[in-house]
Design an enzyme around this catalytic site. Structure first.
Site, mmCIF file in Angstrom:
data_model
loop_
_atom_site.group_PDB
_atom_site.id
_atom_site.type_symbol
_atom_site.label_atom_id
_atom_site.label_comp_id
_atom_site.label_asym_id
_atom_site.label_seq_id
_atom_site.Cartn_x
_atom_site.Cartn_y
_atom_site.Cartn_z
ATOM 1 N N LYS A 45 36.168 80.940 28.485
ATOM 2 C CA LYS A 45 34.807 81.406 28.795
ATOM 3 C C LYS A 45 33.732 80.594 28.065
ATOM 4 C CE LYS A 45 36.105 84.698 31.475
ATOM 5 N NZ LYS A 45 35.999 84.601 32.872
ATOM 6 N N LYS A 47 31.833 76.647 28.482
ATOM 7 C CA LYS A 47 31.739 75.432 29.302
ATOM 8 C C LYS A 47 30.744 74.459 28.695
ATOM 9 C CE LYS A 47 30.872 73.857 33.986
ATOM 10 N NZ LYS A 47 30.488 74.222 35.339
#
Length: 125
Positions: A45, A47
């Protein structure tokens, strides 16, 4: 030209709710760009963008998501219109996975019960 960008999600169980959401998103502009979560992204989760912010921002006028992401991308509102659309009623990937898991578990219980019954029969022989 209005480009709509959505970070679509995993789409591991692509269903009619996804189809309807994408059709509605496409109706917001002239072009729809859909992002897809990689397995790595889903697991962490987090990026890191490779394309610089300035290059990405000029490509989109609307950033749209499903309603389950409301508030998660509000920080983009200063550069792009953020739109959240409601989910398709009574359609959920999570519910599909849960139902599938329950069916699999029930089948496993039935197989174990049958195997136990067969062992008892064999013991009586």
């Amino acid at each position: 030209m209005t480009t709509v960008v959505t970070y679509g999600g995993t789409f591991d169980l692509f269903h009619i709710g996804h189809v309807r959401l994408l059709k509605r998103l496409r109706g917001l502009g002239d072009r729809l760009v859909v992002g897809l979560s990689s397995d790595e992204f889903n697991s962490v989760k987090n990026k890191n963008a490779i394309i610089p912010y300035e290059d990405r921002r000029e490509n989109a006028s609307i950033f749209a998501m499903g309603a389950d992401w409301i508030g998660k991308f509000d920080d983009l509102q200063d550069v792009v219109r953020v739109v959240s659309l409601s989910r398709t009623q009574d359609v959920s990937t999570t519910e599909l996975k849960t139902a599938s898991s329950e069916i699999r578990n029930e089948k496993n219980r039935q197989i174990q019960s049958l195997a136990s019954h067969l062992r008892r029969l064999i013991e009586k022989l």
